[in-house]
Design an enzyme around this catalytic site. Structure first.
Site, PDB file in Angstrom:
ATOM      1  CG  HIS A 209      45.777 -29.661  -4.619  1.00 13.64           C
ATOM      2  ND1 HIS A 209      45.214 -28.893  -3.637  1.00 13.64           N
ATOM      3  CD2 HIS A 209      45.368 -29.130  -5.794  1.00 13.64           C
ATOM      4  CE1 HIS A 209      44.499 -27.931  -4.189  1.00 13.64           C
ATOM      5  NE2 HIS A 209      44.576 -28.057  -5.497  1.00 13.64           N
ATOM      6  CG  PHE A 210      50.035 -34.300  -8.087  1.00 18.71           C
ATOM      7  CD1 PHE A 210      51.342 -34.151  -8.548  1.00 18.71           C
ATOM      8  CD2 PHE A 210      48.996 -33.963  -8.940  1.00 18.71           C
ATOM      9  CE1 PHE A 210      51.605 -33.666  -9.826  1.00 18.71           C
ATOM     10  CE2 PHE A 210      49.245 -33.464 -10.220  1.00 18.71           C
ATOM     11  CZ  PHE A 210      50.557 -33.318 -10.656  1.00 18.71           C
ATOM     12  CG  MET A 386      48.023 -41.211  -9.731  1.00 20.84           C
ATOM     13  SD  MET A 386      47.794 -40.989  -7.961  1.00 20.84           S
ATOM     14  CE  MET A 386      46.237 -41.791  -7.740  1.00 20.84           C
ATOM     15  CG  HIS A 409      43.834 -27.049 -16.183  1.00 19.30           C
ATOM     16  ND1 HIS A 409      42.813 -27.702 -16.820  1.00 19.30           N
ATOM     17  CD2 HIS A 409      43.623 -27.232 -14.860  1.00 19.30           C
ATOM     18  CE1 HIS A 409      42.021 -28.246 -15.913  1.00 19.30           C
ATOM     19  NE2 HIS A 409      42.484 -27.985 -14.714  1.00 19.30           N
ATOM     20  N   GLY A 412      41.713 -33.418 -17.235  1.00 18.25           N
ATOM     21  CA  GLY A 412      40.264 -33.278 -17.120  1.00 18.25           C
ATOM     22  C   GLY A 412      39.653 -34.590 -16.667  1.00 18.25           C
TER      23      GLY A 412
END
Lengths: 486, 142
Positions: A209-210, A386, A409, A412
């Site tokens: 999460h970010f 990121m 999405h 991966g």
């Protein structure tokens, strides 16, 4: 334990590989993996291919068991998996087809700022996001939800927290399903799940999460970008999080509760994580209603963080957020099961669509796309790693025809967490990111090492496959400049 | 990844973590699983004096019992930041356990957190007995 797939694989075209129905006993339909030759190389020896075949054994599965190009190993379903089941034909719903992080998803916020406005202040802005938005292990939020307030969030999702001042009504218009699944029943969420989620609404969590501060560094479809309010050089904010402990517990409860249910309905399963129940059964409905409540919690979570991000940026720039133009572009779920309508043969059927690490991608003209975007198709937000970039796509007609309105999405994972840590030994990921123009704030150094750019597939390859396959179209690319991680 | 007599090690897994645990008795196996579980979260520094915690679980078999045991530790960590140590099993069988331990709240500022565990999965989970030793591999969703 999982073993590499031994069955047949047939290349259909440059973007797709088929697992024929007869390659594994019990398959009811073909499997279909969206991957080009390069992506297929990293997938071939992996047990995730067997998971695509296992899903094809589920009762009531329609057309084929699908995997998007960001496929990797998951529990029961692979990550990147899409499966539609027909409730009228004994179709099942499986918590493994949604995953533990129910309605993990991503939203994109635009701004009126351009790169030169923020460049000297990236650290300050990122630090402000980091200190305003609770993140990391064990960090509770500022919003404590109990009893009826929590019930309201579970029943109404994003709108519930907007009513309490976390955002504006316009935000729900730009959220998939308006940030609320109407079939949610708070009564189907256990006390344990409520306790785990009570102080976690409005918190980022940890792992992958970010929140990112980004710059639009390439626009590929100017017309679509303009409709989204996006242009070259603009600053955007991306939020990636889910339903936190509440959703994890709803999934865990369901897997336990459904333990003996397949036997009751005469369903044979190749993997316990595929545990399921007929959609119309009381057991299936109980999970479905609880899962929808957890999905609503996730939308409320991302909504509160949106509000906090607006506050943080507004405080640094000393302007109200409206003046900075911090409007929500769109919010998509990527771990969810929903009832959606698709043509099957000559009729339209309402099917239970499982998306586990896959995004809805409705084409232009679809009634569920917000009017503002109906001409261009539903926005699809694809976070990358990121260090490299993320993308905005729009849904295309091919998705309705081939993938139950779904696309990929994310990037991966490529490396295991251990391999990533080993690869980071003697290096400072923080400094490497800085040299790439990315300022990262993280609660955990190990977390940053695990999430380093090289740990992921190149998202550019992933989105090029879904574009070439005609299921979505690339609009623009976003480059991170500030990152916060739990 | 850890000393051979600790009763646990972490193994490769693409997105998450495999915790391999072993022990001469079920109690040793469950103890090792708890130690590995907390080690995965990070280097935990606890605050005040502990409170005595009692955990009682029933499950259809040892495999489910191990899942439920770790799920219980996760629940207490997630809701109250409790790190339970000095665990003693008053009773443990394939279908039942009764344990006590000292639950201490983790100091969020002084601890080093490595991973947030979302869930204890059932994937490939099976408590096996081999040459008088219990063994299991648990995949934790991160």
């Amino acid at each position: 334990m999982a073993t590499p797939f031994q069955g047949k694989l047939e290349r259909v075209d440059a973007c797709r590989v088929r697992i024929p129905r007869d390659s594994v006993p019990g398959m009811r339909v073909d499997g279909m993996i969206y991957a080009d030759e390069t992506l297929m190389k990293s997938v071939k020896g992996d047990p995730c291919v067997a998971q695509v075949a296992n899903v094809a054994t589920l009762p009531g599965i329609v057309k084929r068991s699908l995997a998007m190009p960001d496929i990797h190993f998951g529990y029961g379903f692979c990550i990147g998996g899409v499966a539609a089941t027909d409730p009228a034909g004994g179709g099942v719903i499986s918590p493994g087809g949604v995953g533990y992080d129910i309605n993990c998803g991503v939203r994109l916020i635009r701004s009126d700022l351009c790169r030169s406005d923020v460049e000297p202040r990236v650290r300050e802005l990122t630090d402000a996001l980091f200190t305003t938005i609770p993140c990391g292990v064990g960090r509770g939020g500022k919003v404590k939800l109990k009893g009826r307030q929590l019930d309201d969030v579970l029943a109404r999702g994003a709108a519930s927290v907007i009513d309490r001042g976390f955002g504006v009504p316009g935000d729900t218009e730009m959220t998939e399903d308006h940030g609320c699944l109407a079939g949610a029943d708070p009564g189907c969420v256990s006390d344990r799940a409520r306790q785990r989620g009570g102080d976690q609404c409005g918190t980022l969590g940890s792992g992958n999460h970010f929140i990112e501060l980004q710059v639009v560094d390439a626009v590929f479809d100017k017309d679509a970008a303009a409709a989204l309010g996006i242009e070259q050089g603009q600053i955007t904010v991306m939020i990636h999080s889910g339903s936190r402990g509440l959703g994890h517990q709803v999934c865990d409860d369901a897997i336990r509760d459904l333990r003996d249910v397949p036997r009751k309905y005469g369903i044979e399963l190749p993997d316990r994580q595929l545990v399921c129940a007929p959609v119309h059964s009381k057991e299936g409905q109980r999970y479905f209603k609880g899962m929808q409540a957890a999905a609503n919690f996730a939308w409320a979570n991302r909504q509160i963080m949106t509000h906090l991000a607006r506050q943080a940026l507004s405080a640094v720039l000393e302007q109200p957020w409206e003046r900075i133009g911090l409007h929500l572009v769109y919010d998509v779920a990527h771990n969810i099961a929903k009832m959606e309508s698709f043509p099957v043969g000559t009729v339209t059927k309402t099917l239970c669509i499982h998306r586990k690490g896959a995004t809805r991608a409705y084409p232009p003209g679809h009634p569920d796309v917000p009017p503002k975007y109906r001409r261009i198709g539903q926005p699809v937000i694809i976070p990358g790693d990121m260090g490299r970039c993320s993308y905005v796509l729009v849904g295309q007609p091919g998705a309705m025809e081939h993938t139950f309105g779904s696309t990929c999405h994310g990037a991966g994972r490529l490396m295991s967490r251990h391999a990533a840590i080993r690869a980071a030994k003697g290096r400072s990921i923080h400094k490497e990111l800085l040299s790439r123009g990315v300022y990262a704030c993280a609660r955990s150094r190990k977390g940053l090492d695990e999430e380093q750019p090289d740990a992921y597939k190149d998202v550019r390859e992933v989105v090029s496959v879904v574009e070439n396959a005609g299921i979505s179209k690339i609009v623009c690319r976003l480059q991170p400049i500030g990152v916060i991680k739990g | 990844m850890s000393a051979p007599d600790a009763g646990f090690e972490f193994q490769e897994h693409t997105a998450d973590v495999k915790l391999h645990v072993w022990g001469d008795t079920l109690a040793a196996l469950f103890q090792a699983a708890a130690t590995g579980f907390y080690r995965l979260i990070g280097e935990l520094v606890s605050t005040d004096v502990g409170e005595t915690v009692t955990i009682e679980l029933q499950a259809p078999d040892a495999t489910d019992l191990l899942h439920d045991w770790l799920a219980e530790l996760l629940f207490r960590f997630d809701t109250r930041h409790l790190h339970i140590s000095e665990i003693e099993f008053a009773q443990i069988s394939d279908a039942y356990l009764s344990a006590t331990g000292q639950g201490r709240r983790v100091d969020l500022e002084r601890s080093r957190f490595d991973s947030e565990i979302k869930a204890v999965t059932y994937h490939g989970l099976e408590v096996k007995q081999r040459r008088g030793r219990y063994e299991a591999t648990v995949i934790l969703d991160l």
